[in-house]
Design a protein around this motif. Structure first.
Motif, short mmCIF file in Angstrom:
data_model
loop_
_atom_site.label_atom_id
_atom_site.label_comp_id
_atom_site.label_asym_id
_atom_site.label_seq_id
_atom_site.Cartn_x
_atom_site.Cartn_y
_atom_site.Cartn_z
N ALA A 1 7.01 1.55 4.28
CA ALA A 1 6.13 0.69 3.47
C ALA A 1 6.16 1.14 2.02
O ALA A 1 6.26 0.32 1.10
CB ALA A 1 4.72 0.72 4.03
N LEU A 2 6.11 2.45 1.79
CA LEU A 2 6.13 2.97 0.43
C LEU A 2 7.46 2.68 -0.25
O LEU A 2 7.49 2.25 -1.42
CB LEU A 2 5.87 4.48 0.43
CG LEU A 2 5.89 5.16 -0.92
CD1 LEU A 2 4.85 4.57 -1.86
CD2 LEU A 2 5.68 6.65 -0.77
N GLU A 3 8.56 2.86 0.44
CA GLU A 3 9.87 2.56 -0.14
C GLU A 3 9.99 1.08 -0.50
O GLU A 3 10.54 0.73 -1.55
CB GLU A 3 10.99 2.97 0.82
CG GLU A 3 11.14 4.47 0.97
CD GLU A 3 11.50 5.19 -0.32
OE1 GLU A 3 12.31 4.65 -1.11
OE2 GLU A 3 10.97 6.29 -0.55
N PHE A 4 9.48 0.21 0.37
CA PHE A 4 9.48 -1.23 0.09
C PHE A 4 8.70 -1.52 -1.19
O PHE A 4 9.18 -2.23 -2.07
CB PHE A 4 8.89 -2.00 1.28
CG PHE A 4 8.65 -3.45 0.99
CD1 PHE A 4 9.68 -4.37 1.08
CD2 PHE A 4 7.39 -3.91 0.63
CE1 PHE A 4 9.47 -5.71 0.82
CE2 PHE A 4 7.17 -5.25 0.38
CZ PHE A 4 8.21 -6.15 0.47
N PHE A 5 7.49 -0.96 -1.30
CA PHE A 5 6.66 -1.25 -2.47
C PHE A 5 7.21 -0.63 -3.74
O PHE A 5 7.07 -1.21 -4.82
CB PHE A 5 5.21 -0.84 -2.22
CG PHE A 5 4.47 -1.91 -1.48
CD1 PHE A 5 4.08 -3.08 -2.10
CD2 PHE A 5 4.20 -1.77 -0.14
CE1 PHE A 5 3.44 -4.09 -1.43
CE2 PHE A 5 3.56 -2.77 0.57
CZ PHE A 5 3.18 -3.94 -0.08
N LYS A 6 7.88 0.52 -3.65
CA LYS A 6 8.52 1.08 -4.83
C LYS A 6 9.61 0.14 -5.33
O LYS A 6 9.71 -0.14 -6.53
CB LYS A 6 9.10 2.46 -4.51
CG LYS A 6 8.03 3.53 -4.46
CD LYS A 6 8.46 4.85 -3.88
CE LYS A 6 9.70 5.47 -4.38
NZ LYS A 6 9.98 6.80 -3.78
N LEU B 1 9.80 -3.08 -4.70
CA LEU B 1 9.13 -4.31 -5.13
C LEU B 1 8.62 -4.16 -6.56
O LEU B 1 8.81 -5.05 -7.39
CB LEU B 1 7.98 -4.65 -4.18
CG LEU B 1 7.12 -5.85 -4.54
CD1 LEU B 1 7.94 -7.14 -4.53
CD2 LEU B 1 5.94 -5.96 -3.60
N MET B 2 7.98 -3.02 -6.85
CA MET B 2 7.42 -2.81 -8.19
C MET B 2 8.51 -2.77 -9.26
O MET B 2 8.26 -3.16 -10.41
CB MET B 2 6.58 -1.52 -8.23
CG MET B 2 5.31 -1.59 -7.40
SD MET B 2 4.23 -2.97 -7.85
CE MET B 2 3.77 -2.50 -9.51
N ALA C 1 -2.07 -2.73 -12.28
CA ALA C 1 -2.07 -1.30 -11.98
C ALA C 1 -3.16 -0.58 -12.77
O ALA C 1 -3.86 0.28 -12.22
CB ALA C 1 -0.69 -0.70 -12.29
N LYS C 2 -3.32 -0.91 -14.03
CA LYS C 2 -4.36 -0.27 -14.85
C LYS C 2 -5.76 -0.64 -14.35
O LYS C 2 -6.65 0.20 -14.33
CB LYS C 2 -4.19 -0.64 -16.32
CG LYS C 2 -2.99 0.06 -16.95
CD LYS C 2 -3.00 -0.14 -18.45
CE LYS C 2 -1.98 0.73 -19.10
NZ LYS C 2 -2.44 2.07 -19.34
N SER C 3 -5.94 -1.88 -13.94
CA SER C 3 -7.23 -2.31 -13.40
C SER C 3 -7.55 -1.54 -12.12
O SER C 3 -8.68 -1.06 -11.94
CB SER C 3 -7.19 -3.82 -13.12
OG SER C 3 -8.35 -4.22 -12.45
N LEU C 4 -6.57 -1.40 -11.25
CA LEU C 4 -6.78 -0.66 -10.01
C LEU C 4 -7.03 0.82 -10.31
O LEU C 4 -7.90 1.45 -9.69
CB LEU C 4 -5.57 -0.81 -9.09
CG LEU C 4 -5.63 -0.08 -7.75
CD1 LEU C 4 -6.86 -0.49 -6.95
CD2 LEU C 4 -4.37 -0.33 -6.95
#
Length: 81
Positions: free
Chosen positions: A39-44, A46-47, A59-62
């Motif tokens: 999941a982390l590799e996918f989101f990296k 994706l980003m 990202a800054k809001s979060l």
């Protein structure tokens, strides 16, 4: 005994049973991962594809939101005399 449903990791292709792994919904799409690593590799990846003008404000809001939660936890854990 009911047969357990198998899922397939969309990142590496490994199969896993429903109720295990990581399942993430984005709008009407569901993404299945057999592990948090996939999941982390996918989101990296994706980003890397999302333009910074879209991803950076979110990202800054979060980041601000999470900093506030941490600050509240720290204040709540201080000993009061």
């Amino acid at each position: 005994m009911a047969k357990r449903e198998k899922m397939k990791c969309m990142y590496c292709g490994r199969t896993f049973f429903k109720g295990q792994g990581v399942i993430i919904k984005i709008s009407d799409e569901t993404f299945y991962f057999h592990s948090k690593k996939c999941a982390l590799e996918f989101f990296k990846r994706l980003m890397e594809r999302i333009p910074p003008e879209v991803s950076l404000p979110a990202a800054k809001s979060l980041q601000r939101e999470l900093e506030e939660v941490i600050k509240k936890k720290e204040e709540a854990s201080k000993k009061k005399f």
